[in-house]
Design an enzyme around this catalytic site. Sequence first.
Site, PDB file in Angstrom:
ATOM      1  N   ASP A  21       0.830  -1.206   0.000  1.00  0.00           N
ATOM      2  CA  ASP A  21       0.000   0.000   0.000  1.00  0.00           C
ATOM      3  C   ASP A  21       0.865   1.257   0.000  1.00  0.00           C
ATOM      4  OD1 ASP A  21      -2.336   1.444   0.019  1.00  0.00           O
ATOM      5  OD2 ASP A  21      -2.649   1.283   2.180  1.00  0.00           O
ATOM      6  N   THR A  67     -10.481  -7.198  -5.999  1.00  0.00           N
ATOM      7  CA  THR A  67     -11.730  -7.116  -6.765  1.00  0.00           C
ATOM      8  C   THR A  67     -12.290  -5.696  -6.701  1.00  0.00           C
ATOM      9  OG1 THR A  67     -12.932  -7.899  -4.804  1.00  0.00           O
ATOM     10  CG2 THR A  67     -12.357  -9.544  -6.453  1.00  0.00           C
ATOM     11  N   ASN A  69     -10.541  -3.007  -6.700  1.00  0.00           N
ATOM     12  CA  ASN A  69      -9.732  -2.113  -7.536  1.00  0.00           C
ATOM     13  C   ASN A  69     -10.313  -1.903  -8.928  1.00  0.00           C
ATOM     14  OD1 ASN A  69      -6.503  -3.181  -6.194  1.00  0.00           O
ATOM     15  ND2 ASN A  69      -7.853  -1.533  -5.555  1.00  0.00           N
ATOM     16  N   LEU A 194      -7.009  -5.073   7.140  1.00  0.00           N
ATOM     17  CA  LEU A 194      -6.662  -6.214   6.288  1.00  0.00           C
ATOM     18  C   LEU A 194      -7.211  -6.093   4.871  1.00  0.00           C
ATOM     19  CD1 LEU A 194      -7.066  -9.182   8.790  1.00  0.00           C
ATOM     20  CD2 LEU A 194      -4.994  -7.955   8.129  1.00  0.00           C
TER      21      LEU A 194
END
Length: 244
Positions: A21, A67, A69, A194
């Site tokens: 990230d 998914t 994204n 998470l």
Amino acid sequence: MSYIEKIDKNRIPQHIAIIMDGNGRWAKQRGKERTYGHQAGAETVHKIIEDAARLGVKYLTLYTFSTENWNRPQEEVAALMNLLVDSIEEETLMKNNIRFRIIGDIKKLPAEVQEGLSRCIEHTANNTGTCLVLALSYSSRWEMTEAVRQIATLAKTGEISPEQITDEYITAHLTTNFMPDPDLLIRTGGEIRLSNYLLWQCAYSELYFCDTFWPDFDKEEFCKAIYEYQQRERRFGKTSEQIS
């Protein structure tokens, strides 16, 4: 003493999962487009893959594209897909004896991306070193929904009974059924969550969160995460006395 020197090379986590990230925020700090951050992040991927292989990590799972994204701006998604094809360097994988695998709803990926990834999987299938796993078009809720659907179909046709559905049986129907659960989950970028990633598998994983944006994540920070992991006592629900 650096963390590279501090870690116990005989107690390296067998499976490390990473939520990579901070690419976009890293680029924004530099007045650049988000795609610039993703390109820099791809370079970090190459370095960490090689570091993991040299340290003897058996499985390295990278949260590459969720998914969720798919809901990002179309131009960013297109750039990510192009970068994905360009960034998988088969030569690097072969040089480091790395086996390549994918988890996720890959049928949603563009055909040319699927073809390139399939070739890489096939060409590295006999490698015996680190297994690099990319989570692509992946989320835990998607994965568990797929597993439940498969198991429900088997139950409906009478191939299994409800009594046969155990923890192990569900695990066998997940896309990660070929590897052990993560020992260590690392998340870069300062967020402490998470994000729908390996939720079933990380039930007893050790978690490590750092503020470093992914493009700046280096071997020293990687080894710091491993060192922190090595300082912890993994009890899996037992007491310290039971595991000593």
